[in-house]
Design a protein around this motif. Sequence first.
Motif, short mmCIF file in Angstrom:
data_model
loop_
_atom_site.label_atom_id
_atom_site.label_comp_id
_atom_site.label_asym_id
_atom_site.label_seq_id
_atom_site.Cartn_x
_atom_site.Cartn_y
_atom_site.Cartn_z
N GLU A 151 41.76 38.86 28.18
CA GLU A 151 42.65 38.34 29.21
C GLU A 151 42.18 38.68 30.62
O GLU A 151 42.23 37.84 31.53
N LEU A 152 41.74 39.91 30.85
CA LEU A 152 41.28 40.30 32.18
C LEU A 152 40.01 39.55 32.57
O LEU A 152 39.93 39.01 33.69
N PRO A 153 38.99 39.48 31.70
CA PRO A 153 37.82 38.65 32.06
C PRO A 153 38.17 37.19 32.29
O PRO A 153 37.60 36.55 33.18
N LEU A 154 39.13 36.65 31.52
CA LEU A 154 39.53 35.26 31.72
C LEU A 154 40.21 35.08 33.08
O LEU A 154 39.98 34.08 33.78
N ALA A 155 41.05 36.04 33.47
CA ALA A 155 41.68 35.98 34.80
C ALA A 155 40.62 36.06 35.89
O ALA A 155 40.73 35.38 36.93
N PHE A 156 39.61 36.88 35.68
CA PHE A 156 38.50 37.01 36.63
C PHE A 156 37.78 35.67 36.81
O PHE A 156 37.57 35.21 37.94
N ALA A 157 37.42 35.02 35.70
CA ALA A 157 36.72 33.74 35.78
C ALA A 157 37.61 32.65 36.37
O ALA A 157 37.14 31.80 37.14
N THR A 158 38.88 32.65 36.00
CA THR A 158 39.81 31.64 36.53
C THR A 158 39.96 31.77 38.03
O THR A 158 39.91 30.76 38.76
N THR A 159 40.12 32.99 38.52
CA THR A 159 40.26 33.20 39.96
C THR A 159 38.98 32.81 40.69
O THR A 159 39.02 32.21 41.77
N VAL A 166 38.58 25.86 46.04
CA VAL A 166 39.24 25.81 47.34
C VAL A 166 38.22 25.81 48.47
O VAL A 166 38.40 25.13 49.50
N GLU A 167 37.13 26.55 48.29
CA GLU A 167 36.09 26.63 49.31
C GLU A 167 35.09 25.48 49.23
O GLU A 167 34.10 25.47 49.97
N ARG A 168 35.35 24.52 48.34
CA ARG A 168 34.53 23.32 48.17
C ARG A 168 33.13 23.65 47.68
O ARG A 168 32.17 22.94 47.95
N ARG A 169 32.97 24.72 46.96
CA ARG A 169 31.68 25.07 46.34
C ARG A 169 31.74 24.62 44.88
O ARG A 169 32.00 25.40 43.98
N MET A 170 31.49 23.34 44.66
CA MET A 170 31.75 22.75 43.36
C MET A 170 30.78 23.24 42.27
O MET A 170 31.15 23.36 41.11
N ARG A 171 29.54 23.50 42.64
CA ARG A 171 28.62 24.04 41.63
C ARG A 171 29.08 25.42 41.16
O ARG A 171 29.04 25.72 39.97
N ALA A 172 29.50 26.24 42.12
CA ALA A 172 30.01 27.56 41.75
C ALA A 172 31.28 27.43 40.92
O ALA A 172 31.48 28.17 39.94
N ALA A 173 32.15 26.47 41.29
CA ALA A 173 33.38 26.26 40.51
C ALA A 173 33.05 25.86 39.09
O ALA A 173 33.71 26.30 38.13
N ALA A 174 32.02 25.02 38.92
CA ALA A 174 31.61 24.60 37.58
C ALA A 174 31.10 25.79 36.77
O ALA A 174 31.40 25.92 35.57
N LEU A 175 30.33 26.66 37.41
CA LEU A 175 29.82 27.85 36.70
C LEU A 175 30.95 28.78 36.30
O LEU A 175 30.98 29.31 35.17
N TRP A 176 31.91 28.99 37.21
CA TRP A 176 33.06 29.84 36.90
C TRP A 176 33.88 29.25 35.76
O TRP A 176 34.34 29.97 34.85
N ALA A 177 34.10 27.92 35.81
CA ALA A 177 34.87 27.27 34.74
C ALA A 177 34.14 27.35 33.41
O ALA A 177 34.76 27.53 32.36
N GLY A 178 32.81 27.19 33.45
CA GLY A 178 32.04 27.36 32.22
C GLY A 178 32.14 28.77 31.67
O GLY A 178 32.22 28.97 30.45
N TRP A 215 31.07 18.51 38.31
CA TRP A 215 31.48 19.91 38.15
C TRP A 215 32.08 20.20 36.79
O TRP A 215 32.14 21.35 36.35
N LEU A 216 32.51 19.15 36.07
CA LEU A 216 33.01 19.36 34.70
C LEU A 216 31.88 19.43 33.68
O LEU A 216 32.12 19.78 32.52
#
Length: 259
Positions: A151-159, A166-178, A215-216
């Motif tokens: 749960e804590l690692p998942l919260a870390f990745a989700t945040t 929010v910062e419009r860094r879509m490649r980074a968002a895709a990596l975090w979502a992955g 990004w998906l």
Amino acid sequence: MSEPRAAASAVHRAALFLGLWLVVAALAHPSWDQPPVWDTTMGLFPAAQVLAENGFDLGDLLARPSWEGGGPNLHPFSIVTWGTALVLRLVDGPAAFAWLHAIQYAIGAGLGVLLFRLARPALGAGGAGAVVGLLWLFPLARVQLGYLYTELPLAFATTGAVLAFVERRMRAAALWAGLACAIKETGVVVPVALGVAAALERAPAARRAGRMAAWLAIPAVVVALQVAVVLPSRVGESGSGRPYLDQIADAFLKLGLLP
């Protein structure tokens, strides 16, 4: 950004992270040498112990029953499971728990840094610090610090995904979502939710569709690879990939995307 400013920023972030690690460790001090409990005992450590003992043979793990059948086959693809298995293989005895807790505290500190960065534009540094403090004073969040679960690692990745979005860094968002999808099956909620947010943005339809597809892609590949490994196994039996597929379906049920 100039080199001196970049260096100062890096030092500031490192100091913030170290400070948060110490705070997290202090808040979670009763768990410093605590063995796995509750869901960790039945939902993660059995799989990690099997992988540590069989030389990380995923096929052997998938062929075993799930926890419902008294077996260890749950969260077989989670990087938390594999990371736990690696520590158990490299470190003997109670020292393994100390290492695992130290890593968990680091993830908690990282979550604090990301949450601070997410809240600061709207609330200022003081308000953002208060948000982080309130998070770790909240009992349900605080107990996760010593839980050794997903749960804590998942919260870390989700945040991280939300901050990058929010910062419009879509490649980074895709990596975090992955990463979220690689931590737990229910991590699929992250790319789907942010995909809906991207679809609702004010932009030409073609641009929104292209942005979403780009990004998906990474989260989709992570899930597709996991499903591709599971499907050839005996999905209908008590072992194999059934628990994984059930949790994927449950995540989409919670999103209202399945009847």
